[in-house]
Design an enzyme around this catalytic site. Structure first.
Site, short mmCIF file in Angstrom:
data_model
loop_
_atom_site.label_atom_id
_atom_site.label_comp_id
_atom_site.label_asym_id
_atom_site.label_seq_id
_atom_site.Cartn_x
_atom_site.Cartn_y
_atom_site.Cartn_z
N ARG A 77 0.85 -1.19 0.00
CA ARG A 77 0.00 0.00 0.00
C ARG A 77 0.89 1.24 0.00
O ARG A 77 1.71 1.41 0.90
CB ARG A 77 -0.91 -0.01 1.23
CG ARG A 77 -1.69 1.27 1.35
CD ARG A 77 -2.60 1.33 2.57
NE ARG A 77 -3.25 2.61 2.58
CZ ARG A 77 -3.34 3.42 3.63
NH1 ARG A 77 -2.86 3.06 4.81
NH2 ARG A 77 -3.93 4.58 3.53
N HIS A 121 -2.99 11.08 0.81
CA HIS A 121 -2.46 10.85 2.16
C HIS A 121 -1.80 12.16 2.62
O HIS A 121 -0.61 12.23 2.89
CB HIS A 121 -1.47 9.68 2.16
CG HIS A 121 -1.21 9.05 3.49
ND1 HIS A 121 -1.39 7.71 3.75
CD2 HIS A 121 -0.78 9.57 4.67
CE1 HIS A 121 -1.07 7.42 5.01
NE2 HIS A 121 -0.70 8.55 5.59
N GLU A 166 -7.54 8.56 6.40
CA GLU A 166 -7.83 9.22 7.67
C GLU A 166 -8.29 10.67 7.50
O GLU A 166 -7.61 11.61 7.92
CB GLU A 166 -6.60 9.17 8.58
CG GLU A 166 -6.12 7.75 8.86
CD GLU A 166 -4.90 7.70 9.79
OE1 GLU A 166 -4.40 8.77 10.18
OE2 GLU A 166 -4.49 6.59 10.13
N ASN A 296 -7.56 1.69 9.94
CA ASN A 296 -6.26 1.95 10.58
C ASN A 296 -6.47 1.86 12.08
O ASN A 296 -7.26 2.63 12.65
CB ASN A 296 -5.75 3.35 10.23
CG ASN A 296 -5.31 3.46 8.79
OD1 ASN A 296 -5.30 2.47 8.05
ND2 ASN A 296 -4.91 4.65 8.38
N TYR A 298 -4.51 1.49 15.92
CA TYR A 298 -3.28 1.46 16.72
C TYR A 298 -3.56 1.25 18.19
O TYR A 298 -2.91 0.47 18.85
CB TYR A 298 -2.50 2.78 16.54
CG TYR A 298 -1.91 2.93 15.15
CD1 TYR A 298 -0.64 2.48 14.86
CD2 TYR A 298 -2.66 3.49 14.12
CE1 TYR A 298 -0.10 2.59 13.59
CE2 TYR A 298 -2.14 3.61 12.84
CZ TYR A 298 -0.85 3.15 12.58
OH TYR A 298 -0.32 3.25 11.31
N GLU A 358 -3.55 -0.31 8.10
CA GLU A 358 -2.45 0.15 8.96
C GLU A 358 -2.62 -0.46 10.33
O GLU A 358 -3.71 -0.37 10.94
CB GLU A 358 -2.46 1.68 9.12
CG GLU A 358 -1.93 2.44 7.95
CD GLU A 358 -1.85 3.94 8.21
OE1 GLU A 358 -1.64 4.35 9.37
OE2 GLU A 358 -2.00 4.69 7.23
O1 IFM Z 1 2.37 7.53 10.07
C1 IFM Z 1 0.99 7.58 10.26
C2 IFM Z 1 0.27 7.41 8.93
O2 IFM Z 1 0.66 8.37 8.01
C3 IFM Z 1 -1.22 7.54 9.15
N1 IFM Z 1 -1.70 6.70 10.22
C4 IFM Z 1 -0.96 6.68 11.45
C5 IFM Z 1 0.52 6.50 11.19
C6 IFM Z 1 1.29 6.52 12.51
O3 IFM Z 1 1.18 7.75 13.12
#
Ligand code: IFM
Length: 459
Positions: A77, A121, A166, A296, A298, A358
């Site tokens: 990606r 992006h 995002e 995405n 985290y 992500e």
């Molecule tokens: O690096 C970023 C990415 O560009 C977008 N999502 C979160 C990642 C980590 O911060």
């Protein structure tokens, strides 16, 4: 290895984005982007770092493809830098920029790696920002033009397209908090920006489908499920607000439910809700049928409203111990949040297909770039999130791919080079790539999956 428990029809990949890895910020006719400009504003990016050179992927793309192949990646990606294609945002096409991505796509396909392309992006052409950027409807129109140019050129070979990455970050961190480009602090502009990002997604989807027959098109949202710090009503209310602001503000219109009424009321009570931004037909456009939703994920967000001391409520949510935290304020490691989010997206919104595009963990830049980089925390992080992704598939969630963030260490926006998210380390002085232990672990996991399913092709 956990990878072999995944179905045969599954994309294993890693992700990057243009501004974070390409460098070559003004090469071959590229126009200036808002990040090229923002990085030079004093105090905006840690240590005054910029993406001007970064990993210099623009000049190392062939070696980077060979690296991906050596890691058994089935998919990659990446994003396209809009100002490389249309330096002024619209109008004149820079064919050298298009050729770069055309060669990249061909190189990936030759290596047996499926390209997953993100159109936006965060690196808006500065020329469009000079006209107001995403706060203006004309930027959504320019995005449709850009989408048409790119998908006409690459649509015969690229089969997976993501319109935006995002949009919450682009709109609210860029226009309301001012911590990302363009660095504004204006609620009204941020809400307008969010609307135009969504609208441009809706306009882009049919263009992609027309120019890239049979391709899948979708958008990528960031999710950080909220949890109340305590059982107090105020904390639950804070969770609801967080969900409305970060998730429902985007999910609801994308799935035909208009903007969430509670958040509209809140923005109205704050006096920041634009009155003229929604034109007739906009909400129908935004809800254009997408083939998938990109996820995405985290970490979670624990919400604590200010509660009077006198209430003395028991705390029910505690942060994980220190060694369970990602570096750089990226929150505690909470794998089950991924499972919960995937289930919610499918069951609440009937999302037809999901890709985790992500997922990864930051370590602070202290780790030396040497022969062996022992990032055991990253292996543990990815393994535990993959377990939850696999649980979700078992629960019937149509999850069709997983992309680690990131292929390599890179420019982490306002944090500059201080955080490392890569499975591959980069010696920025020489450009040398050094796969970390996590890269070898990921490679071996994919090899085991290939073996388990007798997948032909790589490895
Ligand atoms: O690096 C970023 C990415 O560009 C977008 N999502 C979160 C990642 C980590 O911060």
């Amino acid at each position: 290895m956990i990878h072999s428990d995944f179905p045969k029809e599954f994309w294993w990949g890693a992700a990057t984005s243009a501004y974070q890895i390409e460098g070559a910020w003004d090469a071959d006719g590229k126009g200036e982007s808002i990040w090229d400009r923002f990085c030079h504003l004093p105090g905006k990016v840690l240590n005054g770092d910029t993406g001007q050179i970064s990993c210099d992927h623009y000049h190392h793309w062939q070696a980077d493809i060979a690296l991906m192949k050596s890691l058994n990646l089935q998919a990659y990606r990446f994003s396209i830098a809009w100002p490389r294609i249309l330096p002024a945002g619209r109008g004149n096409v820079n064919s050298t920029g298009l050729d770069f991505y055309s060669r990249l796509v061909d190189g990936l396909l030759d290596a047996g790696i499926q390209p997953f392309v993100t159109l936006y992006h965060w690196d808006l052409p500065q020329a469009l920002q000079d006209e107001g950027g995403w706060a203006e409807r004309s930027t959504a129109e320019a995005f449709a033009e850009y989408t048409d140019v790119v998908t006409r050129h690459l649509g015969d070979r690229v089969k997976y397209w993501m319109t935006h990455n995002e949009p919450w970050v682009a709109a609210f961190m860029g226009y309301q908090m001012g911590v990302h480009a363009p660095g504004l602090q204006d609620w009204n502009a941020a809400i307008r920006a969010a609307h135009h990002l969504l609208l441009s997604h809706g306009w882009a989807v049919p263009i992609i489908h027309a120019n890239s027959p049979g391709a899948e098109a979708g958008i990528v949202l960031n999710y950080s499920p909220g949890e109340p710090a305590s059982p107090s009503g105020a904390d639950y209310q804070a969770v609801r607000r967080h969900d409305g602001y970060q998730h429902r503000w985007f999910l609801d219109p994308l799935f035909g439910r208009h903007y969430p009424a509670d958040m509209v009321a809140e923005f109205q009570s704050m006096g920041v809700m634009p009155t003229d931004m929604i034109h007739s037909g906009d909400m129908e456009s935004i809800a254009a049928h997408s083939d998938f939703l990109g996820v995405n994920y985290y970490t979670r967000t624990i919400l604590r409203a200010s509660i009077p001391e006198s209430e003395n409520l028991p705390r029910t949510n505690f942060y994980a111990p220190k060694d369970e935290w990602a570096a750089g304020g990226w929150g505690d490691i909470y794998p089950v949040g991924l499972y919960n989010m995937l289930c919610r997206l499918h069951f609440d919104y009937q999302v037809p297909k999901l890709y985790v595009v992500e997922n990864g963990v930051s370590t602070d830049g202290g780790e030396p770039v040497e022969k062996q980089i022992r990032d055991t925390c990253r292996i543990s992080y990815l393994e535990r999130h993959l377990e939850q992704a696999q649980r979700a598939i078992q629960a019937g969630i149509p999850l069709a791919g997983f992309f680690a963030w990131s292929l390599m260490d890179n420019f982490e926006w306002a944090m500059g080079y201080s955080l490392h998210f890569g499975m591959v380390g980069v010696d920025y002085a020489t450009g040398k790539r050094i796969p970390k232990d996590s890269a070898f672990w990921y490679r071996d996991g994919i090899a085991a999956w290939i073996h388990a399913h007798a997948v032909s092709g790589i490895a």
